[in-house]
Design a protein around this motif. Structure first.
Motif, PDB file in Angstrom:
ATOM      1  N   ILE A 360       0.834  -1.203   0.000  1.00 53.39           N
ATOM      2  CA  ILE A 360       0.000   0.000   0.000  1.00 53.39           C
ATOM      3  C   ILE A 360       0.872   1.258   0.000  1.00 53.39           C
ATOM      4  CG2 ILE A 360      -1.734   1.310   1.281  1.00 53.39           C
ATOM      5  CD1 ILE A 360      -2.822  -1.234   0.049  1.00 53.39           C
ATOM      6  N   SER A 361       1.862   1.281   0.881  1.00 52.87           N
ATOM      7  CA  SER A 361       2.655   2.509   1.047  1.00 52.87           C
ATOM      8  C   SER A 361       3.480   2.832  -0.193  1.00 52.87           C
ATOM      9  CB  SER A 361       3.563   2.391   2.274  1.00 52.87           C
ATOM     10  OG  SER A 361       4.435   1.287   2.164  1.00 52.87           O
ATOM     11  N   MET A 362       3.947   1.803  -0.922  1.00 52.11           N
ATOM     12  CA  MET A 362       4.734   2.085  -2.122  1.00 52.11           C
ATOM     13  C   MET A 362       3.867   2.687  -3.226  1.00 52.11           C
ATOM     14  SD  MET A 362       7.820   1.621  -1.343  1.00 52.11           S
ATOM     15  CE  MET A 362       8.504   1.945  -2.960  1.00 52.11           C
ATOM     16  N   GLN A 363       2.555   2.451  -3.173  1.00 51.76           N
ATOM     17  CA  GLN A 363       1.675   3.144  -4.116  1.00 51.76           C
ATOM     18  C   GLN A 363       1.649   4.644  -3.832  1.00 51.76           C
ATOM     19  OE1 GLN A 363      -2.192   1.249  -5.023  1.00 51.76           O
ATOM     20  NE2 GLN A 363      -1.494  -0.463  -3.769  1.00 51.76           N
ATOM     21  N   ALA A 364       1.750   5.000  -2.543  1.00 50.72           N
ATOM     22  CA  ALA A 364       1.822   6.420  -2.189  1.00 50.72           C
ATOM     23  C   ALA A 364       3.112   7.032  -2.728  1.00 50.72           C
ATOM     24  CB  ALA A 364       1.739   6.588  -0.676  1.00 50.72           C
ATOM     25  N   VAL A 365       4.196   6.238  -2.721  1.00 53.30           N
ATOM     26  CA  VAL A 365       5.458   6.702  -3.309  1.00 53.30           C
ATOM     27  C   VAL A 365       5.251   7.001  -4.795  1.00 53.30           C
ATOM     28  CG1 VAL A 365       7.837   6.072  -3.839  1.00 53.30           C
ATOM     29  CG2 VAL A 365       6.844   5.430  -1.635  1.00 53.30           C
ATOM     30  N   ALA A 366       4.547   6.096  -5.476  1.00 56.78           N
ATOM     31  CA  ALA A 366       4.292   6.298  -6.899  1.00 56.78           C
ATOM     32  C   ALA A 366       3.446   7.550  -7.143  1.00 56.78           C
ATOM     33  CB  ALA A 366       3.587   5.068  -7.478  1.00 56.78           C
ATOM     34  N   VAL A 367       2.448   7.777  -6.293  1.00 56.50           N
ATOM     35  CA  VAL A 367       1.642   9.003  -6.394  1.00 56.50           C
ATOM     36  C   VAL A 367       2.549  10.220  -6.215  1.00 56.50           C
ATOM     37  CG1 VAL A 367      -0.174  10.379  -5.298  1.00 56.50           C
ATOM     38  CG2 VAL A 367      -0.510   7.929  -5.658  1.00 56.50           C
ATOM     39  N   GLY A 368       3.495  10.113  -5.267  1.00 57.46           N
ATOM     40  CA  GLY A 368       4.443  11.205  -5.053  1.00 57.46           C
ATOM     41  C   GLY A 368       5.232  11.532  -6.303  1.00 57.46           C
ATOM     42  N   PHE A 369       5.598  10.506  -7.083  1.00 57.37           N
ATOM     43  CA  PHE A 369       6.318  10.761  -8.333  1.00 57.37           C
ATOM     44  C   PHE A 369       5.419  11.443  -9.356  1.00 57.37           C
ATOM     45  CE2 PHE A 369       9.488   7.649  -6.844  1.00 57.37           C
ATOM     46  CZ  PHE A 369      10.646   8.346  -7.155  1.00 57.37           C
ATOM     47  N   ILE A 370       4.134  11.120  -9.321  1.00 60.40           N
ATOM     48  CA  ILE A 370       3.208  11.745 -10.266  1.00 60.40           C
ATOM     49  C   ILE A 370       3.112  13.252 -10.017  1.00 60.40           C
ATOM     50  CG2 ILE A 370       0.776  11.863 -10.963  1.00 60.40           C
ATOM     51  CD1 ILE A 370       0.622   8.845 -10.454  1.00 60.40           C
ATOM     52  N   ILE A 371       3.057  13.638  -8.734  1.00 65.71           N
ATOM     53  CA  ILE A 371       2.946  15.066  -8.405  1.00 65.71           C
ATOM     54  C   ILE A 371       4.315  15.690  -8.153  1.00 65.71           C
ATOM     55  CG2 ILE A 371       0.657  14.720  -7.406  1.00 65.71           C
ATOM     56  CD1 ILE A 371       1.964  14.960  -4.633  1.00 65.71           C
ATOM     57  N   GLY A 372       5.362  14.914  -8.401  1.00 68.79           N
ATOM     58  CA  GLY A 372       6.715  15.346  -8.035  1.00 68.79           C
ATOM     59  C   GLY A 372       7.213  16.573  -8.765  1.00 68.79           C
ATOM     60  N   VAL A 373       6.631  16.862  -9.938  1.00 70.52           N
ATOM     61  CA  VAL A 373       7.062  18.046 -10.685  1.00 70.52           C
ATOM     62  C   VAL A 373       6.950  19.297  -9.810  1.00 70.52           C
ATOM     63  CG1 VAL A 373       6.571  19.494 -12.679  1.00 70.52           C
ATOM     64  CG2 VAL A 373       6.449  17.016 -12.893  1.00 70.52           C
ATOM     65  N   ILE A 374       5.860  19.394  -9.058  1.00 68.58           N
ATOM     66  CA  ILE A 374       5.654  20.545  -8.174  1.00 68.58           C
ATOM     67  C   ILE A 374       6.179  20.250  -6.780  1.00 68.58           C
ATOM     68  CG2 ILE A 374       3.908  22.026  -7.092  1.00 68.58           C
ATOM     69  CD1 ILE A 374       2.186  21.628  -9.586  1.00 68.58           C
ATOM     70  N   GLN A 375       5.838  19.070  -6.261  1.00 68.85           N
ATOM     71  CA  GLN A 375       6.212  18.713  -4.883  1.00 68.85           C
ATOM     72  C   GLN A 375       7.711  18.787  -4.646  1.00 68.85           C
ATOM     73  OE1 GLN A 375       7.549  15.135  -4.563  1.00 68.85           O
ATOM     74  NE2 GLN A 375       8.381  15.863  -2.624  1.00 68.85           N
ATOM     75  N   ASP A 376       8.492  18.156  -5.526  1.00 68.71           N
ATOM     76  CA  ASP A 376       9.934  18.092  -5.290  1.00 68.71           C
ATOM     77  C   ASP A 376      10.598  19.450  -5.476  1.00 68.71           C
ATOM     78  OD1 ASP A 376      12.141  16.431  -4.556  1.00 68.71           O
ATOM     79  OD2 ASP A 376      12.867  16.580  -6.604  1.00 68.71           O
ATOM     80  N   SER A 377      10.086  20.260  -6.409  1.00 65.68           N
ATOM     81  CA  SER A 377      10.648  21.593  -6.617  1.00 65.68           C
ATOM     82  C   SER A 377      10.438  22.473  -5.386  1.00 65.68           C
ATOM     83  CB  SER A 377      10.009  22.246  -7.847  1.00 65.68           C
ATOM     84  OG  SER A 377      10.341  21.551  -9.024  1.00 65.68           O
ATOM     85  N   CYS A 378       9.204  22.463  -4.855  1.00 64.57           N
ATOM     86  CA  CYS A 378       8.903  23.273  -3.664  1.00 64.57           C
ATOM     87  C   CYS A 378       9.664  22.741  -2.445  1.00 64.57           C
ATOM     88  CB  CYS A 378       7.404  23.268  -3.392  1.00 64.57           C
ATOM     89  SG  CYS A 378       6.417  24.101  -4.649  1.00 64.57           S
ATOM     90  N   GLU A 379       9.722  21.425  -2.319  1.00 61.01           N
ATOM     91  CA  GLU A 379      10.438  20.811  -1.197  1.00 61.01           C
ATOM     92  C   GLU A 379      11.906  21.210  -1.196  1.00 61.01           C
ATOM     93  OE1 GLU A 379      12.071  16.357  -0.415  1.00 61.01           O
ATOM     94  OE2 GLU A 379       9.905  16.512  -0.684  1.00 61.01           O
ATOM     95  N   THR A 380      12.548  21.121  -2.355  1.00 66.90           N
ATOM     96  CA  THR A 380      13.972  21.443  -2.443  1.00 66.90           C
ATOM     97  C   THR A 380      14.221  22.927  -2.209  1.00 66.90           C
ATOM     98  OG1 THR A 380      14.208  19.673  -4.078  1.00 66.90           O
ATOM     99  CG2 THR A 380      16.041  21.203  -3.872  1.00 66.90           C
ATOM    100  N   ALA A 381      13.311  23.776  -2.695  1.00 65.92           N
ATOM    101  CA  ALA A 381      13.459  25.216  -2.464  1.00 65.92           C
ATOM    102  C   ALA A 381      13.437  25.528  -0.972  1.00 65.92           C
ATOM    103  CB  ALA A 381      12.349  25.973  -3.183  1.00 65.92           C
ATOM    104  N   LEU A 382      12.523  24.896  -0.237  1.00 65.96           N
ATOM    105  CA  LEU A 382      12.452  25.107   1.208  1.00 65.96           C
ATOM    106  C   LEU A 382      13.703  24.588   1.899  1.00 65.96           C
ATOM    107  CD1 LEU A 382      10.871  25.909   3.770  1.00 65.96           C
ATOM    108  CD2 LEU A 382       9.863  23.614   3.744  1.00 65.96           C
ATOM    109  N   ASN A 383      14.143  23.378   1.527  1.00 62.82           N
ATOM    110  CA  ASN A 383      15.336  22.802   2.142  1.00 62.82           C
ATOM    111  C   ASN A 383      16.560  23.685   1.946  1.00 62.82           C
ATOM    112  OD1 ASN A 383      13.849  20.548   2.905  1.00 62.82           O
ATOM    113  ND2 ASN A 383      14.524  19.298   1.181  1.00 62.82           N
ATOM    114  N   SER A 384      16.779  24.093   0.704  1.00 63.87           N
ATOM    115  CA  SER A 384      17.995  24.840   0.380  1.00 63.87           C
ATOM    116  C   SER A 384      17.992  26.233   0.991  1.00 63.87           C
ATOM    117  CB  SER A 384      18.158  24.920  -1.141  1.00 63.87           C
ATOM    118  OG  SER A 384      19.419  25.454  -1.479  1.00 63.87           O
TER     119      SER A 384
END
Length: 414
Positions: A360-384
């Motif tokens: 079940i949880s790895m499906q959430a990982v896959a969903v994360g990749f689907i929205i990753g275009v925005i999610q990962d960009s915003c996440e990295t901006a906050l981290n950096s």
């Protein structure tokens, strides 16, 4: 074939994922009966499930075994700031997820294993899981136990291992990371299959869920960037932090948003620290350190995605368990891989707290990749941006305690 692979890896992963998402949605509407199109998505999730436990294990061992010791007060301050801000980010994610609960499409969610009902049961299950054969833990994807044993082995290696041995462990970690990068290069094809399966089963309504999830993630990240981080900085330096916060977001966050890599943004942050008037001997260590352990955005992602799975399955999360979730999200975020989407691979570790299976949880990982275009960009901006903000905050705090001139904002104040 070699030329094709080279062009594939050199082309934009974001663009390829977007194309895969669009193709998967179109095929899901046009030919939902062609179920074989969803097979690459299943393979992608299986590959992630296979490599993620090994990735967590070797990365944490490598990080702890090579950690530097004997740092001064200034470094202790910045580490506390990094860890506290990451923990607070997880709490923000819990607050927002409670006020605005979001569910996502998960195959088999209705048949998911029920979660423990109380804190005593959670703690009992956690202890039983931790003290299990580490090889079994890795093979079964039990991330709490993996995290525990990787910390134990990392500390042991730090004490007894030679530098050569530690270098070998680092090389192994780098090799596993290389394998993960290879798997992620297949993400566009996998996501095409996953989106096709979701659309063919649930229709285009799933994109409404994804939109709500993106808004929740971005809202949490924005709140951390403009409210909680400035509050932490204001308490430490006792002055209006927003000129510093906005400078870091503009000079560091903007470039990190597009690079989507805290590691790649290290030179940008070091130049920013130079202009802020910070001590080179300090920021030359604190900035790379922040790229490793200051993972506020990752903590938000792990927590939000975990609670989205809980809401989908119908798990009620009591207050004491949310504190444990914050701790787990913080620990997992600090061990997040430096590659794009690295924090997503640690979602199963947090989900395991609630007895949610890796299927079940790895499906959430896959969903994360689907929205990753925005999610990962915003996440990295906050981290950096946080790396630069808290490096400056730690030095200004130290100078203030010693009665030295702060040179607040350095060249930016001129």
């Amino acid at each position: 074939m070699e030329r094709f692979l080279k062009k594939w890896t050199e082309s934009s992963l974001i663009l390829k994922i977007l194309i895969g998402l669009i193709i998967g949605a179109i095929l899901g509407v046009a030919v939902p009966q062609w179920t074989f199109i969803g097979f690459p998505g299943e393979l992608f999730v299986s590959a992630l499930k296979a490599i993620a436990p090994i990735l967590v294990f070797v990365l944490v061992i490598s990080a702890i075994s090579k950690a530097k010791s004997g740092i001064g007060d200034r470094f202790k301050t910045v580490i506390v700031l990094y860890l506290f801000s990451t923990f607070l980010s997880a709490m923000v994610a819990i607050l927002f997820s409670t006020i605005f609960p979001v569910s996502i499409h998960l195959s088999g969610a209705a048949n998911a294993t029920a979660a423990p009902t109380g804190i005593a049961e959670v703690m009992s299950d956690m202890i039983k899981t931790i003290f299990t054969n580490p090889i079994d833990l890795i093979s079964e994807g039990q991330y709490l136990g993996i995290l525990f044993w990787s910390i134990v082995f990392g500390i042991a290696l730090k004490i007894v291992a030679s530098d050569t041995t530690k270098d070998v462990i680092t090389d192994i970690a780098n090799a596993v990371t290389k394998v993960v990068r290879g798997i992620i290069q297949c993400a566009p094809i996998g996501i095409m299959g996953l989106v096709f399966k979701s659309v063919s089963e649930s229709g285009l309504a799933i994109f409404t869920q994804y939109g709500q999830l993106i808004l929740l993630l971005v809202g949490c990240i924005a709140f951390v960037a403009f409210v909680t981080d400035p509050l932490i900085s204001a308490v430490a330096i006792r002055r209006n932090p927003y000129p510093l916060v906005l400078t870091c977001l503009r000079e560091s966050g903007l470039t990190a948003f597009f690079s989507r890599s805290s590691a790649a943004n290290i030179p940008v942050n070091m130049q920013l620290c130079e202009r802020l008037g910070l001590d080179r001997d300090f920021f030359s260590i604190s900035i790379p350190l922040g790229a490793t352990i200051n993972m506020e955005g990752a903590a938000v992602t792990i927590t939000v995605m975990t609670l989205a799975v809980c809401h989908t399955i119908g798990i009620s999360v009591p207050l004491p368990v949310t504190i444990i979730l914050c701790i787990i999200s913080t620990a997992g975020a600090c061990g997040a891989s430096g590659i794009a989407g690295g924090s997503l691979l640690l979602i199963p570790m947090a989900c395991s707290l609630f007895g949610i299976s890796p299927d079940i949880s790895m499906q959430a990982v896959a969903v994360g990749f689907i929205i990753g275009v925005i999610q990962d960009s915003c996440e990295t901006a906050l981290n950096s941006a946080g790396d630069a903000l808290f490096s400056a905050t730690a030095e200004y705090h130290d100078r203030m305690k010693k009665g030295e001139p702060m040179n607040f904002l350095g060249e930016f104040a001129k």
